[in-house]
Design a protein around this motif. Structure first.
Motif, short mmCIF file in Angstrom:
data_model
loop_
_atom_site.label_atom_id
_atom_site.label_comp_id
_atom_site.label_asym_id
_atom_site.label_seq_id
_atom_site.Cartn_x
_atom_site.Cartn_y
_atom_site.Cartn_z
N ALA A 52 0.81 -1.22 0.00
CA ALA A 52 0.00 0.00 0.00
C ALA A 52 0.84 1.27 0.00
N ALA A 79 -4.78 -0.92 0.16
CA ALA A 79 -4.87 -1.00 1.62
C ALA A 79 -6.31 -1.08 2.12
N GLN A 131 -3.60 -4.15 4.47
CA GLN A 131 -2.70 -3.04 4.79
C GLN A 131 -1.28 -3.50 5.09
#
Length: 775
Positions: free
Chosen positions: A119, A126, A131
């Motif tokens: 990300a 994300a 994430q």
């Protein structure tokens, strides 16, 4: 730069490549003679209809040492032969050749970091738990993403596909297990473009293929090259992979076209520690990092950075840990293997989808790798003296892995594959873990798993009954039990209502005519049209999975005691047989085998540490299960095989048999690993129940030398020769499975001579079987 401690580790290992060039030596005369068998291997696969042809190269860091070009580029009114410069759709070889190489180059330049979240470079990624997914995890297929986008919901253009990948949810936590995934490399290909500012097509041409003089490799081949392209099922020059095709022919996971000689140049670059002809493509530490496991070593499948880790191309590679070499294959029939340990590479390029999409290049790839490895002697001391970095891997990983059955592997993973599902379990009391706990009870207590129904095979869930069995209820657990050996032998639509998945866990005994195999196949057939996943929890073949014996079952004799044309001793596990049935009969079930860990094909059951729980009433011991495939060949006739005694399949007789005479005749046939003596017994069930029988008692002396099918055929011949008017030879056909063998026995042919006649069929089965083996 490659990050942190991993960079330091890779840099230390990079010194290994300095010594590789010194190992390069011309192939010996013996190696050249061995490699000369390649054309025959290819021709055999062509005649079997598995591929139209192949280009095979074997070489080292100095160049190509052997090449073979066999077969046709295109089947038409006038077939067009393959040529050494034929271009192939390289399919998933795109992943390591361009995408992984580009990512490592960008890491060396400090433009991205392997252990940073994806990300950071692609903010839209994300979401939905992604994430923390790192670039390294995408490279090693440990991100937790699924294998690909569902065909029925696959977007039709590049932007929509990238959006769909960014919106994906994780199937497993990042970094914990390998799931080979096109999505990982679609994302990586896009990262290369975002970070470099170049299209993946242009990047590959300017930074990899151009500098390496790989003149025929690239995306979207020019029309001028079309006459050299080997077609698949789509238009010439158009990538076969549908997702890559929807992305315009350029993607991080597929889309490259190339020639065998170009792949040889790439392999030589890797063997040269990242450079070729004075042009450096990668640093030595980056190349070394490709060969390092990127996941805990407890995992069954190891991945490096963009590559699958392989055992070196040395004799006995099957016994070596999968570290030291790298390899990758492509769906269209392509493959590249690079082994710095032996300073060898192998290229196999084919177009198995031409012309009908039914080809299979896997047997050829396995045979060629085995051939190359057989010509390179394995001497641990000399190899480790040159490559000391392998020592900790081979010392640690050569130790036996603690054995686990499929249910134990599933439990160790927290039953994640079944969480959120309502399941039906096909099982009996033979399905236990090392502590003797029933799979049934383990699944009932599994968090997030709802067990709603039990399906029992022949002999019932308790594995202690004969004859038809009615459906009922497990009152202790308050679960319905659907009998698959009563009113029906297949799961009915009503039985499957409300289920999200089926789980199969039953101990097989390794013989063709054991009916649990047919139940397994019928479960796959019932699940396929409903889209129900079938999880097969694998278990060991108790009589060894490395041996096959006996005549093949005639195709017109298929039945509940013989679902598929197998030899008497099939040498496969339940999970492998499920794969074979599903593939060869084109059942199309959503089959998911939970493989064992630490299993060796040459193990007998008692080497696994599992408790023996009789899988059926008359197999109370492993010794009985070992005798069963041989003695059961005559079970359909008018003899007792010891059912209803304390030695089922260890006794054989009838009121009209002279035990001394039969024992004397059999002992004269040099039956290895078993002794035979006269006996008298009174069976409580089966033929002659309650009657005094004379016959023989069998004692296993050396089970590794014991030939089960040979015993069975000599039993059959001896009974017919000594008692031609009493012994019902025709009734043995169902178990022997071959009319030709039965006729030979009737005519007095020697069983060993008959065995020679079925060897071609056995070899053909062995080749087919190899495609489905897991261990």
């Amino acid at each position: 730069m490659i990050d942190g401690l991993r960079w330091l580790q890779a840099a230390m290992l990079g010194a290994f490549f300095l010594s590789v060039a010194a190992l390069a030596a011309p192939p010996t005369a013996e190696q050249l003679r061995t490699w000369s068998a390649v054309p025959a291997l290819v021709e055999r696969e062509i005649w079997a209809g598995r591929l139209p042809g192949a280009v095979v190269l074997i070489g080292d860091s100095t160049g190509v040492r052997y090449r073979a070009t066999i077969g046709h580029r295109r089947s038409a009114a006038v077939s067009e032969p393959l040529t050494p410069d034929t271009l192939f759709d390289l399919a998933s070889l795109t992943k390591p050749l361009v995408t992984a190489t580009a990512v490592l180059q960008l890491a060396e330049q400090g433009r991205l970091a392997l252990d940073e979240p994806v990300a950071r470079y692609w903010p839209s990624f994300a979401v939905h738990g992604k994430q923390a997914v790192t670039v390294r995890q995408l490279l090693a297929h440990t991100s937790g993403l699924r294998a690909g986008l569902p065909p029925q919901r696959r977007p039709r253009d590049r932007a929509a596909i990238l959006q769909a990948v960014a919106a994906e949810r994780l199937q497993t936590p990042p970094g914990q297990q390998v799931e080979y995934s096109d999505l990982n490399f679609i994302a990586l290909g896009y990262l290369v473009e975002r970070v470099s500012g170049l299209s993946l097509q242009r990047y590959g041409q300017e930074r990899i293929f151009g500098p390496l003089a790989m003149l025929d490799t690239g995306f979207l081949p020019d029309v001028s090259k079309y006459l050299r392209i080997a077609p698949t099922e789509v238009n010439i020059g158009v990538v076969h992979d549908p997702t890559a095709r929807a992305m315009g022919g350029v993607a991080g996971h597929a889309g490259l076209f190339g020639s065998a000689d170009d792949l040889a140049r790439f392999a030589r670059m890797v063997l040269g520690g990242g450079q070729l002809d004075g042009r450096r493509i990668l640093r030595r530490e980056s190349v070394a990092a490709m060969t390092l496991p990127q996941i805990p070593l407890s995992q069954r499948e190891w991945r490096g950075l963009g590559w699958r880790l392989e055992a070196p191309l040395l004799a006995g590679r099957e016994q070596l840990p999968s570290v030291g070499a790298i390899g990758h294959t492509g769906f269209t029939g392509t493959g590249l293997w690079i082994d710095p340990v032996s300073d060898r590479f192998v290229v196999v390029l084919s177009h198995r989808h031409h012309p009908d999409g039914l080809g299979d290049v896997r047997p050829l790839r396995r045979q060629i790798l085995a051939l190359v490895a057989s010509a390179a002697p394995w001497q641990r001391e000399s190899v480790l003296a040159e490559q000391p970095w392998l020592t900790p891997f081979w010392d640690t990983l050569s130790q036996p892995v603690a054995f686990q059955t499929g249910i134990e592997v599933l439990a160790a993973d927290g039953f994640k594959a079944l969480v959120g599902r309502r399941i039906g379990l096909i099982s009996n009391r033979s399905a236990v873990d090392a502590q003797g706990r029933l799979t049934l009870d383990l699944l009932r207590s599994a968090p997030g798993v709802e067990l709603v129904a039990i399906f029992s095979p022949e002999h019932g869930f308790a594995a202690d009954r004969e004859g038809k069995i009615e459906s009922g209820v497990d009152t202790a657990r308050r679960l319905p039990i659907h009998s698959l050996y009563g009113a029906t032998r297949r799961p009915t639509a009503e039985m499957l209502i409300g289920l999200d998945a089926l789980v199969f866990d039953i101990q097989d005994v390794g013989a063709r005519f054991y009916t649990y195999l047919s139940t397994l196949a019928y479960v796959l057939e019932a699940a396929a049209p409903r889209g129900l996943p079938v999880f097969v929890l694998d278990r060991p073949n108790p009589i060894r999975a490395d041996r096959i014996e006996g005549p093949m079952l005639d195709h017109d004799l298929l039945s509940f005691t013989g679902y598929f044309p197998l030899p008497v001793r099939h040498g496969m596990t339940v999970g492998e047989l499920a794969r074979l049935f599903n593939g060869e009969n084109r059942i199309g079930a959503d089959l998911r085998v939970i493989s064992m860990r630490g299993y060796q094909r040459d193990q007998w059951f008692d080497a696994t540490g599992l408790p023996w729980v009789a899988p059926s009433p008359n197999l109370p011991t492993l010794a009985a299960a070992t005798l069963y495939p041989g003695v059961a060949l005559v079970e359909g006739a008018n003899v007792s095989v010891g059912r209803g005694t304390d030695r089922p399949f260890g006794l054989l007789g009838a009121p009209w048999i002279d035990g001394d005479k039969l024992a004397h005749w059999l002992n004269g046939q040099a039956l290895a690993g078993v002794s035979i003596e006269p006996a008298e017994f009174t069976p409580a069930s089966g033929p002659y129940a309650g009657q005094r029988c004379q016959g023989i008692r069998l004692h296993l002396l050396d089970r590794d030398r014991f030939e089960m099918s040979r015993l069975g055929l000599y039993l059959t011949q001896g009974l017919y020769r000594l008692y031609p008017d009493r012994f019902r030879l025709d009734r043995t056909l169902g178990m022997i499975g071959s009319r030709a063998v039965l006729q030979g026995l009737r005519q007095g042919s020697d069983p060993d001579t008959l065995a020679l006649d079925w060897q071609p069929a056995l070899r053909a089965f062995e080749a087919m079987r190899a495609r489905y083996l897991l261990y």
